[in-house]
Design a protein around this motif. Structure first.
Motif, short mmCIF file in Angstrom:
data_model
loop_
_atom_site.label_atom_id
_atom_site.label_comp_id
_atom_site.label_asym_id
_atom_site.label_seq_id
_atom_site.Cartn_x
_atom_site.Cartn_y
_atom_site.Cartn_z
N LEU A 151 30.39 -8.44 77.60
CA LEU A 151 29.89 -8.55 79.16
C LEU A 151 30.55 -7.66 79.89
O LEU A 151 31.53 -6.70 79.48
CB LEU A 151 30.24 -9.71 80.10
N SER A 152 30.22 -6.96 80.93
CA SER A 152 30.22 -5.52 81.53
C SER A 152 30.18 -5.22 82.81
O SER A 152 29.18 -6.65 83.12
CB SER A 152 29.80 -4.30 80.84
N ARG A 153 30.86 -4.60 83.13
CA ARG A 153 30.85 -4.59 85.52
C ARG A 153 29.17 -4.51 85.30
O ARG A 153 28.62 -3.66 84.97
CB ARG A 153 31.54 -4.00 85.60
N GLY A 154 28.22 -5.44 85.83
CA GLY A 154 27.01 -4.47 86.70
C GLY A 154 27.55 -3.97 87.79
O GLY A 154 28.51 -3.34 88.38
N LEU A 166 40.55 -10.06 83.82
CA LEU A 166 40.11 -9.21 82.72
C LEU A 166 39.32 -7.57 82.79
O LEU A 166 39.25 -7.55 81.66
CB LEU A 166 39.11 -10.03 82.18
N PHE A 167 38.85 -7.42 83.65
CA PHE A 167 37.79 -6.80 83.68
C PHE A 167 38.68 -5.53 84.80
O PHE A 167 38.21 -4.17 85.86
CB PHE A 167 36.54 -6.53 84.88
N GLU A 168 39.73 -5.93 85.31
CA GLU A 168 41.21 -5.01 85.86
C GLU A 168 40.93 -3.44 86.08
O GLU A 168 40.55 -2.09 86.07
CB GLU A 168 42.62 -5.30 86.79
N ASP A 169 41.46 -3.73 84.07
CA ASP A 169 41.53 -2.81 83.94
C ASP A 169 40.23 -1.82 82.41
O ASP A 169 40.46 -0.85 81.54
CB ASP A 169 43.13 -2.07 83.25
N ARG A 170 39.56 -3.04 82.35
CA ARG A 170 38.38 -2.72 81.36
C ARG A 170 36.88 -2.81 82.26
O ARG A 170 36.92 -3.64 82.90
CB ARG A 170 38.40 -3.50 79.73
#
Length: 209
Positions: free
Chosen positions: A204-207, A153-157
């Motif tokens: 949720l966001s990347r740390g 889900l976080f590959e392009d966001r």
């Protein structure tokens, strides 16, 4: 809240009455909880100790904490926790000023943890109680699929709502919540936990990489 605290390590199944009747407990509350960072069940006397350990569970800089108390003795207010941070830093936390040893008897910096610090943490303690419970409910379950879906889900966001995360097809919602909690605890993911209750609307966001 009381400022005294007593901590003991428990097996997975306990006779709670034994700990309730420990000498020196007084009127302090007894909390029993699973600690994901220690993979142990713990018993804690005193709200100040309990809530600070909840905060420790959610601090990515803390690797584990070791309980110093001997539950065969009295429920002393001078019991402490040795907190091991990522790297080599160690602190000894006390939850009362009464009965503190002389500083030269302790090899680590002594930190007094207070009720005021808990109040200043806003909703963090309650949110980490919920997130630790989510990990406990999925204890022993393999989260490989859920972690792969989460990473995808976080590959392009940079930001994804929790509602979207738990709506992914083919995942177990309880295991996914535990996976999200684990990623938050180690700093891989971030979300607002001090001012907002953790919910489906949480972003949720990347740390830090």
């Amino acid at each position: 809240m009381k400022h005294e605290a007593h901590v003991v390590v428990l097996p997975r199944t306990i006779a709670a009455r034994h700990y309730v009747d420990l000498p020196g407990r007084g009127l302090r509350n007894l909390y029993v909880f699973e600690s994901p960072k220690n993979n142990k069940r713990l018993a804690v006397f005193g709200q100040v100790c309990f809530w600070h350990l909840m905060l420790a569970e959610g601090n990515p800089e803390i690797r584990r904490y070791i309980l110093r108390s001997d539950f065969a003795g009295n429920a002393s207010a001078s019991d402490a926790v040795d907190v091991h941070f990522v790297g080599e830093k160690i602190e000894r936390w006390y939850f009362s000023r009464r009965g503190l040893p002389k500083e030269d008897q302790c090899p680590y910096p002594i930190i007094i943890k207070t009720e005021a610090q808990i109040r200043a943490a806003g909703l963090l303690p309650q949110n980490w109680r919920f997130l630790c419970a989510a990990r406990t409910r999925a204890h022993g379950k393999y989260a490989g699929k859920e972690l792969l879906v989460l990473a995808g889900l976080f590959e392009d966001r940079h930001t994804v709502a929790l509602s979207e995360v738990i709506a992914q097809p083919g995942i177990d919602v309880a295991i996914m919540l535990a996976a999200v909690a684990q990623q938050l605890a180690i700093g891989i993911l971030r979300t607002e936990l001090k001012k907002q209750l953790f919910s489906r609307r949480s972003l949720l966001s990347r740390g830090a990489e």
